[in-house]
Design an enzyme around this catalytic site. Sequence first.
Site, PDB file in Angstrom:
ATOM      1  N   ALA A 112      -2.560 -10.533   7.675  1.00 43.67           N
ATOM      2  CA  ALA A 112      -1.969 -11.831   8.007  1.00 43.67           C
ATOM      3  C   ALA A 112      -0.620 -11.698   8.698  1.00 43.67           C
ATOM      4  CB  ALA A 112      -1.827 -12.670   6.735  1.00 43.67           C
ATOM      5  N   GLN A 113       0.206 -10.749   8.264  1.00 41.54           N
ATOM      6  CA  GLN A 113       1.547 -10.628   8.844  1.00 41.54           C
ATOM      7  C   GLN A 113       1.508 -10.351  10.344  1.00 41.54           C
ATOM      8  OE1 GLN A 113       4.854 -11.003   8.440  1.00 41.54           O
ATOM      9  NE2 GLN A 113       4.301 -12.168   6.638  1.00 41.54           N
ATOM     10  N   GLU A 162      -8.613  -6.314  -5.931  1.00 44.82           N
ATOM     11  CA  GLU A 162      -8.227  -7.533  -6.627  1.00 44.82           C
ATOM     12  C   GLU A 162      -9.421  -8.199  -7.302  1.00 44.82           C
ATOM     13  OE1 GLU A 162      -6.168  -9.720  -3.603  1.00 44.82           O
ATOM     14  OE2 GLU A 162      -4.498  -8.299  -3.557  1.00 44.82           O
TER      15      GLU A 162
END
Length: 382
Positions: free
Chosen positions: A267-268, A118
């Site tokens: 994060a999940q 990214e």
Amino acid sequence: MEPSSISYPIRKIFRGKGNLHFRYARLIRVNPEAKQVELSNGILDYDHLVFATGAETNYFGMENVRKNAIPMKTLSDAIQMRNRMLTNFEEAAIHTDPEEIRKNLTIVIAGGGPTGVEISGMFAEMRYSIVRKDYPEFKNNTGAEIYLVDGGAALLKPMSKDSQTHTYEALTKLGVKVILNSHVSDYVDDHVVFSDGTKIATRNLIWAAGVSAMIFEGVPAASYGRGKRLIVNEFHEVAGLNHVYAIGDTSGMTGDPGFPDMHPQVAQVAIQQGLNLAGNFAKKFSGKPPVAFRYHDKGSMAIIGRNKAVVDLPKPKLHLSGFIAWLAWLFIHLLSLISYRNRLNTLYNWTVAYFSRDQSLRMIIRPMDETNKTPAEDKIDV
């Protein structure tokens, strides 16, 4: 984006919760026998202790990299990266030496995971739009390049082959030079040194190559596993300790049959573990048995650039790329923000940036040195 668009005050989140107390402090040590934690501003007693401390940047023992590279893990890291990059661009704008200009503008990103992909895509698009508008000095070819380096054979290693191939091709079209099967071994005198002895001259080494959990004084060594992660069972209980739990990146669960090699540090996992542990506390207090944690993988995604992203969904097994995947990435990340205000501000900033191919959040913001009331110098040499 502005920090306030993606972050939220902790005290405001828990405003009105009479049974919750927040303390801003640094953890010094844990005393499991006394059921206490020593903080930088006092001691707290506990009945149950939960570690949810996340992870920190892993430099794999390379001291020069730790001192001079730009990490990309926290909000503070992001602000430091912006300060450092813009400062180097300003340095390049006044130099006449082509080598100095190239070193200040060349960017090396170490780590081919979602963060590295990214960032490299973002800088590649900025190079052809924002940077050339703001810096007319760089209209001529400066020889500067953007490199994305990873030690594996492909980018986005945990994702599907289709996502890896699409990402590689998209970044290459954006002008990013992707280097695979190569490790950064040192960073000396503004030169990134690789495992094969080759070097790249740059003052911008962005480190997105991995994370590591933290060691806490008072927690026995036997409680730690690979990557300094606290070993926990399927109920989040830390091995060798009573009434101590760990969730998220700092934990390494060995009791989930679907993930025998521990869960990914994303994060999940942390969100689902937090919900499961909270539910188990409620069950414990009402005399009900706890529920073992099972991670439900909702998929993986990474944004590459404008209208470019990749998404892998496990159920149904589906790969998305391009504009549809890009929209999915935006939607999921908007939903993950805490408040409606955050979501609206972010959506507005994204919309303006999309249609204008520009945004104004390019300020160099330095902390104030209280001794002489002047902006403090960056701790990292530039």
